[in-house]
Write a protein that holds these residues in place. Sequence first.
Motif: not given
Length: 354
Positions: A219-224, A237-242, A268-276
């Motif tokens: 999770r700490e490597r995530r980037r938009p 749209r923007t997803h967070l990807v690691a 990958a996935g949208p920012c939120g508690p259900r990521w990824p």
Amino acid sequence: MRGLLAAEGRKSIRRIAAVVGGRATEQSLHHFISSSTWDWIPVRQALVRYLAGIAAPQAWVVRPIVIPKAGEHSVGVDRRFVPDLGQVLNAQHAVGIWATAEELSFPVTWRLHLGRSWLDDAPRRSQAAIPETAGAETLDDCVVEAFLELAADRELPRRPVVIDAQELDAAALLWRLRATGVPFLVRVAGALPLTPAEAPPAGHGSDPLPADQLAGAARERRRPVAWSDDSAGGRPRTHLVAATPVRLPSRGRTAAPATGPELLLLAAGPCGPRWPTEFWLTDLTTMPLPSLFRLSRLIGQVDRDFGAITEQVGIRDFAGRSYNGWHRHVTLASAAHAVTALSGHAQVRTRFAS
């Protein structure tokens, strides 16, 4: 071709005949598709080479399709559980390969999955004219073999294959793809066991862990990553990807132990508690994360074009018992898809007309 493009509703031989020449042509059209001798293989080869030259595909996308049938006589029909629908259907199951770019996608080759009820029943097999070379295979084998048939054409560009394998035996599929040397990007289920290629998460040894657990540790490597969602009218749209390096667990005693960060697990996935919400495995380890993520979006392009074009030109509508007839029909439907897609695309319309 004119009938597939112009006939209303289901593209039956009768409706196509009504468009192109009336009832007098119905028998001739039926013979042309089901029992004539023209070979569909060079037609597909010409189609894919033309499209590869004009549309510059970024990837070859694999898309299985289910074709529900009312009876039991259409070639390849079997009772099958369809996960998307959550029920057992009487249906054909086929695998299509699509030449795909961000704005265009085209089906270019097909493989019909045949069950034991067709391969082991000599009279049934003979009636459908199923070739002797067709043997038993799993759906995973069907996916790989469909792609290898395409990749054997040395005149086509080398591009990665993109597959959603959540409902397949992803581990077996990935081992087979690795053996071919084909670059790949494969969507997998979060429960797929993988071996971390780096230090394992705190509290865990070197044993395989589920993909979702390995992704959570990254999770700490995530980037938009920004992307345009064509399914929502091109809305940005923007997803967070690691990504984290992993290996496939060895396959039994004869498998050599894997070494090094052979694959990347992309989460990958949208920012939120259900990521990824998505998990992808790839051997494209040097490709930038934004490029990998956008490559994964090509499956959505294929799904949209399948509904908007491919189904409209009758890809599911062959009703005969002939194995070659089925292949001739889907070949011509693929060409009809290309006509529709290219003629409606401003950047290539002039060249296509010429």
